[in-house]
Design a protein around this motif. Structure first.
Motif, short mmCIF file in Angstrom:
data_model
loop_
_atom_site.label_atom_id
_atom_site.label_comp_id
_atom_site.label_asym_id
_atom_site.label_seq_id
_atom_site.Cartn_x
_atom_site.Cartn_y
_atom_site.Cartn_z
N VAL A 1 1.13 -1.23 -0.24
CA VAL A 1 0.07 -0.29 -0.26
C VAL A 1 0.72 1.62 0.05
O VAL A 1 0.40 2.27 -0.61
N HIS A 2 2.43 1.08 0.79
CA HIS A 2 2.78 2.63 0.55
C HIS A 2 3.77 2.91 -1.21
O HIS A 2 3.72 4.08 -0.98
N ALA A 3 2.91 1.96 -1.44
CA ALA A 3 3.15 2.89 -3.35
C ALA A 3 2.35 3.37 -3.92
O ALA A 3 2.90 3.86 -5.41
N LEU A 4 1.33 3.38 -3.47
CA LEU A 4 0.26 3.95 -3.93
C LEU A 4 0.45 5.81 -3.45
O LEU A 4 -0.13 6.61 -4.00
N GLU B 1 -8.78 1.65 -4.39
CA GLU B 1 -7.38 2.50 -3.93
C GLU B 1 -7.44 3.43 -2.63
O GLU B 1 -6.61 3.30 -1.65
N ARG B 2 -8.31 4.41 -2.82
CA ARG B 2 -8.31 5.66 -2.41
C ARG B 2 -8.98 5.84 -0.47
O ARG B 2 -7.94 5.93 -0.21
N GLN B 3 -9.86 4.54 -0.60
CA GLN B 3 -9.94 4.47 1.11
C GLN B 3 -8.89 3.76 0.80
O GLN B 3 -9.27 3.87 2.96
N GLN B 4 -8.69 2.34 0.63
CA GLN B 4 -7.79 2.07 1.07
C GLN B 4 -6.11 2.10 2.14
O GLN B 4 -5.90 2.57 2.52
N PHE B 5 -6.09 3.41 1.44
CA PHE B 5 -4.84 4.64 1.15
C PHE B 5 -5.11 5.36 2.41
O PHE B 5 -4.34 5.59 3.32
N CYS C 1 0.79 5.78 9.02
CA CYS C 1 1.69 5.58 8.42
C CYS C 1 2.44 7.02 8.44
O CYS C 1 2.06 8.01 7.63
N GLU C 2 3.56 7.64 9.24
CA GLU C 2 3.41 9.18 9.38
C GLU C 2 4.94 9.66 7.97
O GLU C 2 4.51 10.40 7.49
N ILE C 3 5.32 7.70 7.24
CA ILE C 3 6.69 8.24 6.67
C ILE C 3 5.36 8.73 5.66
O ILE C 3 5.88 9.40 4.22
N CYS C 4 4.37 7.61 4.78
CA CYS C 4 3.35 8.24 3.68
C CYS C 4 2.83 9.89 3.91
O CYS C 4 3.17 10.33 2.87
N THR C 5 2.29 9.80 5.00
CA THR C 5 1.71 11.55 5.29
C THR C 5 2.61 12.84 4.64
O THR C 5 2.62 13.47 4.51
N GLU C 6 3.74 11.96 5.34
CA GLU C 6 4.87 13.30 4.72
C GLU C 6 5.15 13.30 3.64
O GLU C 6 5.78 14.34 3.30
N PRO D 1 9.15 1.43 2.02
CA PRO D 1 9.84 2.37 2.77
C PRO D 1 10.36 1.40 3.39
O PRO D 1 10.55 1.01 3.90
N ARG D 2 11.98 2.61 3.86
CA ARG D 2 12.67 1.72 4.70
C ARG D 2 11.43 2.58 6.99
O ARG D 2 11.44 4.01 6.43
N VAL D 3 11.81 1.60 7.08
CA VAL D 3 11.41 1.88 8.33
C VAL D 3 12.67 2.76 9.32
O VAL D 3 14.01 1.78 9.79
#
Length: 236
Positions: free
Chosen positions: A4-7, A20-24, A31-36, A76-78
C-alpha cells in the motif's frame, strides 16, 4: 495491492480508484512516512503549476515512459520511532510530479495543474479551466434511468470535458469510450472510469470537432468504434 505504500505518488496526484483511495486513506492514519511523502509531493506539484506551460517535444513522452519502466518503486525503509525515514529525496518527488504532468495524456482523468489567472495562487486543473472558460459551450443529455452526461467545450483552450452524474457502469468486460468527430472520422478521446459521477478531460483538439459521442467497447484504446449504436451524442 500488496504494498500500500506504493500508492503514495498516485494518491497525491489523484490517480487512484475509489477502492485504492479508501484503502490508502485508512493506511495514512497510521503511517507518518506516507503522510509526509504525500504532503511533499503535493507541494512539489503546486510549485510546478507556476511554471510556464510549453508544448513538449514529441520524443519527451517516450523518454519519460522508458525511464519510468526502468525505475523500481521500493517500499519505505523503517527509521527510528522518533523520526521516520524519508523515502524519497525532494528532487525526485519534483521529477515524479513533472513526469505525471508530461504523461498525463496516457490516462483520462489525470489532471494537469495550472496557476489560477486571478492571482489567488489557487491551483486549478485544465479540466477546471475548460469548465470555467468564458467561451465554454455545454451540451447535456439526460437518460431514462436518471443518469445525466454533459460535454463542455472551450474553443479557445481547444479542449473538452465530459461530466457524468449517476452514470451506470458499462457491461462487464466493456468500457465507455468517448469519441470526437473530426470531419468524417470519429477519434478516440479516452475512456471513462467505472464511476457514476466523474469529470473526464478528453484528449484531442476539441476546437475542430463537430460533435462528441460515447460508445461501449471491449477495447478502451480502440482506434475505431466497433458498434454503430451511440450511447450518447453531443453535437457542438
Amino acid at each position: 495491492m500488496s504494498d500500500v505504500h506504493a500508492l503514495s505518488g498516485a494518491y497525491a496526484l489523484d490517480a487512484v480508484t475509489d477502492i485504492e483511495r479508501q484503502q490508502f486513506e485508512r493506511h495514512l492514519t497510521g503511517c507518518e512516512i506516507c503522510t509526509e511523502e504525500v504532503a511533499s509531493l503535493r507541494e512539489a506539484v503546486s510549485e510546478l503549476s507556476a511554471l510556464t506551460a510549453e508544448e513538449p517535444p514529441p520524443e519527451l513522452r517516450g523518454s519519460v515512459l522508458a525511464a519510468i519502466g526502468e525505475t523500481r518503486q521500493l517500499p519505505p525503509r523503517v527509521g527510528s520511532p522518533s523520526r521516520p525515514a524519508r523515502r524519497t529525496p525532494r528532487r525526485l518527488l519534483v521529477a515524479a510530479a513533472a513526469a505525471a504532468v508530461v504523461v498525463g495524456g496516457v490516462g483520462v482523468g489525470v489532471t494537469r495543474p495550472w496557476q489560477d489567472e486571478t492571482g489567488s495562487g489557487q491551483v486549478v486543473s485544465l479540466a477546471d479551466r475548460v469548465l470555467r472558460a468564458d467561451d465554454a459551450q455545454r451540451v447535456t443529455q439526460e437518460f431514462e434511468d436518471g443518469a445525466k452526461a454533459t460535454v463542455v467545450r472551450s474553443p479557445s483552450l481547444g479542449r473538452a470535458v465530459l461530466v457524468t452524474s449517476d452514470m451506470p457502469p458499462a457491461p462487464k468486460g466493456h468500457s465507455y469510450v468517448v469519441w470526437l468527430q473530426q470531419g468524417d472520422d470519429m477519434v478516440n478521446a479516452g475512456s471513462m472510469a467505472r464511476s457514476p459521477d466523474q469529470t473526464v478531460l478528453l484528449e484531442g483538439d476539441a476546437s475542430t470537432a463537430s460533435a462528441a459521442g460515447v460508445t461501449v467497447e471491449t477495447d478502451p484504446d480502440a482506434e475505431d468504434a466497433t458498434t454503430d449504436e451511440l450511447v450518447a451524442l453531443f453535437p457542438f
